[in-house]
Design a protein around this motif. Structure first.
Motif, short mmCIF file in Angstrom:
data_model
loop_
_atom_site.label_atom_id
_atom_site.label_comp_id
_atom_site.label_asym_id
_atom_site.label_seq_id
_atom_site.Cartn_x
_atom_site.Cartn_y
_atom_site.Cartn_z
N ARG A 299 0.83 -1.21 0.00
CA ARG A 299 0.00 0.00 0.00
C ARG A 299 0.86 1.25 0.00
O ARG A 299 0.59 2.19 -0.75
CB ARG A 299 -0.93 0.02 1.21
CG ARG A 299 -1.70 1.34 1.32
CD ARG A 299 -2.62 1.42 2.49
NE ARG A 299 -3.84 0.63 2.26
CZ ARG A 299 -4.93 0.73 3.03
NH1 ARG A 299 -4.93 1.54 4.07
NH2 ARG A 299 -5.99 0.00 2.78
N ARG A 300 1.88 1.28 0.83
CA ARG A 300 2.73 2.48 0.89
C ARG A 300 3.45 2.70 -0.44
O ARG A 300 3.63 3.84 -0.89
CB ARG A 300 3.73 2.37 2.04
CG ARG A 300 3.10 2.44 3.41
CD ARG A 300 2.48 3.81 3.69
NE ARG A 300 1.91 3.86 5.02
CZ ARG A 300 0.63 3.64 5.32
NH1 ARG A 300 -0.22 3.33 4.34
NH2 ARG A 300 0.19 3.73 6.55
N CYS A 301 3.89 1.63 -1.09
CA CYS A 301 4.54 1.77 -2.40
C CYS A 301 3.54 2.28 -3.43
O CYS A 301 3.88 3.14 -4.27
CB CYS A 301 5.13 0.44 -2.84
SG CYS A 301 6.61 -0.07 -1.94
N ALA A 302 2.32 1.76 -3.41
CA ALA A 302 1.30 2.23 -4.35
C ALA A 302 0.95 3.69 -4.10
O ALA A 302 0.80 4.48 -5.05
CB ALA A 302 0.05 1.35 -4.25
N GLN A 303 0.83 4.07 -2.84
CA GLN A 303 0.55 5.48 -2.52
C GLN A 303 1.68 6.38 -3.01
O GLN A 303 1.44 7.47 -3.54
CB GLN A 303 0.35 5.64 -1.01
CG GLN A 303 -0.95 5.05 -0.50
CD GLN A 303 -1.06 5.11 1.02
OE1 GLN A 303 -0.06 4.95 1.73
NE2 GLN A 303 -2.26 5.35 1.52
N ALA A 304 2.92 5.93 -2.83
CA ALA A 304 4.06 6.72 -3.29
C ALA A 304 4.04 6.84 -4.81
O ALA A 304 4.31 7.92 -5.36
CB ALA A 304 5.37 6.08 -2.82
N ALA A 305 3.72 5.75 -5.50
CA ALA A 305 3.67 5.79 -6.96
C ALA A 305 2.59 6.75 -7.44
O ALA A 305 2.79 7.51 -8.39
CB ALA A 305 3.42 4.39 -7.51
N ALA A 306 1.42 6.73 -6.78
CA ALA A 306 0.34 7.64 -7.16
C ALA A 306 0.75 9.09 -6.96
O ALA A 306 0.45 9.96 -7.78
CB ALA A 306 -0.92 7.32 -6.36
N SER A 307 1.47 9.35 -5.88
CA SER A 307 1.95 10.71 -5.62
C SER A 307 2.94 11.15 -6.69
O SER A 307 2.89 12.30 -7.17
CB SER A 307 2.62 10.77 -4.24
OG SER A 307 3.18 12.03 -3.99
N LEU A 308 3.82 10.26 -7.10
CA LEU A 308 4.79 10.59 -8.15
C LEU A 308 4.11 10.77 -9.50
O LEU A 308 4.58 11.55 -10.34
CB LEU A 308 5.87 9.51 -8.23
CG LEU A 308 6.80 9.42 -7.02
CD1 LEU A 308 7.72 8.22 -7.15
CD2 LEU A 308 7.61 10.69 -6.83
N ALA A 309 2.99 10.06 -9.71
CA ALA A 309 2.24 10.24 -10.96
C ALA A 309 1.71 11.66 -11.07
O ALA A 309 1.57 12.20 -12.17
CB ALA A 309 1.10 9.23 -11.04
N VAL A 310 1.41 12.29 -9.94
CA VAL A 310 0.97 13.69 -9.94
C VAL A 310 2.09 14.58 -10.48
O VAL A 310 1.86 15.51 -11.27
CB VAL A 310 0.56 14.13 -8.52
CG1 VAL A 310 0.30 15.64 -8.47
CG2 VAL A 310 -0.68 13.36 -8.06
#
Length: 372
Positions: A299-310
């Motif tokens: 979950r933390r990796c996915a959240q980080a990836a979503a943030s970087l997608a921004v």
């Protein structure tokens, strides 16, 4: 005789090495010394050839480990001649934004950065010092984990603190740069359209981070001033509320050193599971604690990836590398499943090869010096 480039990657209790032919960077040999400072062992191999193993003297240090590397190389002195030794250095600060030949001034500058990477930098520099004593006639070249992220602007490098602290070095740097540089190089060579696009690279291992890249350049990354920040790791906590740190020091009367040890050595997957920092062990264990740790990590990796997608304005591909990223397919699947809101994008696995990236950087320094 083949001219060679030796790469050294020094950790707190290990020293990894590879030997590359200068022409074409074909790997000729490699190996590592482990358990330095204790019951040290040295293993070396010839590519497509035999492996040797030696027990070092009890308490052997980095200098003794390097002497074992040099002795192995000298056994092939009739075949190989080292023209450069490339060293992985975790922190280059704001001054060193690319590979450099080590001079006394460079070494002094890098020693001043020890407080910013206390668990890594001293060991990196110890390998350089040992190299200078053992192979004084061969140039040492420092290759930096921070350099790939050096082009970040203030929107990325600043913490929301007063400017004088930023100017004193309290800022975001980013790490795992040699690994991300190899990902970018691999994309440039094998997937040029993706190299030109929006890529999130995830270096997942005992140390983990993610990086947003476009046009092969770093735009943002999850690690910041230290290798502790970002997503949880094997034994490191990742991002934590600064107020929690102050609470631990006040309410639990922990010293700064005790908090540092807890956050670096007793947290992450180990702290979450109470079992192990090793993903393979957790996958085999299958207990509630193991599953929770892996789900939390994903979950933390996915959240980080979503943030970087921004930061990138979308995502064209996600690249996994590092021990977990390359080998734990179920962890990759857990991360990707949570990124469905981002739409369709490609998923790739690119094996980490920081050593070849170091050899490439060392070669660039040799060529630059020759041209000058």
């Amino acid at each position: 005789m083949t001219e060679t480039i030796l790469t050294l990657n020094a950790g707190s209790s290990s020293l990894k090495f590879r030997v590359f032919a200068r022409d074409g960077l074909r790997e000729l040999a490699g190996g590592k010394a482990t358990r330095i400072g204790g019951a040290a062992q040295f293993n070396a191999y010839i590519t497509d050839g035999p492996t040797t193993q030696t027990t070092l003297a009890p308490g052997a240090d980095h200098h003794a480990a390097l002497e074992s590397v040099i002795a192995f190389l000298k056994a092939h002195a009739s075949e190989w001649q080292s023209v450069a030794i490339a060293h992985r250095v975790v922190h280059g600060g704001t001054r060193y934004t690319g590979p450099v030949r080590v001079t006394p001034q460079v070494l002094t500058d890098l020693e001043a950065l020890n407080p910013l990477a206390p668990l890594h930098q001293p060991h990196n520099l110890a390998a350089i010092a040992a190299s200078e004593r053992v192979e004084a006639d061969v140039p040492d070249i420092a290759c930096f984990d921070t350099a790939f992220h050096a082009g970040h602007g203030p929107m990325t490098t600043r913490f929301a603190i007063p400017a004088e602290f930023h100017e004193a070095g309290v800022r975001r740097y980013g790490f795992h740069g040699l690994s991300y540089a190899w990902v970018a190089e691999s994309l440039r060579r094998d997937h040029p359209a993706l190299h030109a696009g929006r890529v999130i690279a995830a270096h997942l291992g005992n140390g983990s981070s993610l990086c947003a890249m476009s046009q092969g350049q770093s735009r943002d990354t999850t690690m910041s001033m230290s290798t502790l920040d970002g997503v949880p790791m094997g034994t490191r906590s990742g991002a934590i509320d600064p107020g929690a740190v102050m609470h631990l020091m006040r309410a639990h009367r922990m010293s700064a050193a005790e908090v540092e040890t807890m956050l670096y050595d007793r947290s992450g997957l180990l702290g979450l599971s109470g079992i192990s920092n090793d993903v393979a062990t957790l996958l085999d264990d299958g207990s509630d604690g193991a599953r929770f740790a892996l789900d939390y990590f994903a979950r933390r990796c996915a959240q980080a990836a979503a943030s970087l997608a921004v930061v990138l304005g979308g995502i064209d591909a996600m690249v996994f590398t590092g021990g977990i990223g390359e080998h734990a397919s179920s962890v990759r699947e857990r991360i990707i499943a949570q990124l469905a809101p981002l739409g369709d994008f490609r998923t790739l696995v690119i094996p980490a090869n920081e050593e070849r990236m170091m050899a490439l950087e060392a070669l660039s320094v040799l060529e630059r010096d020759h041209a000058a």
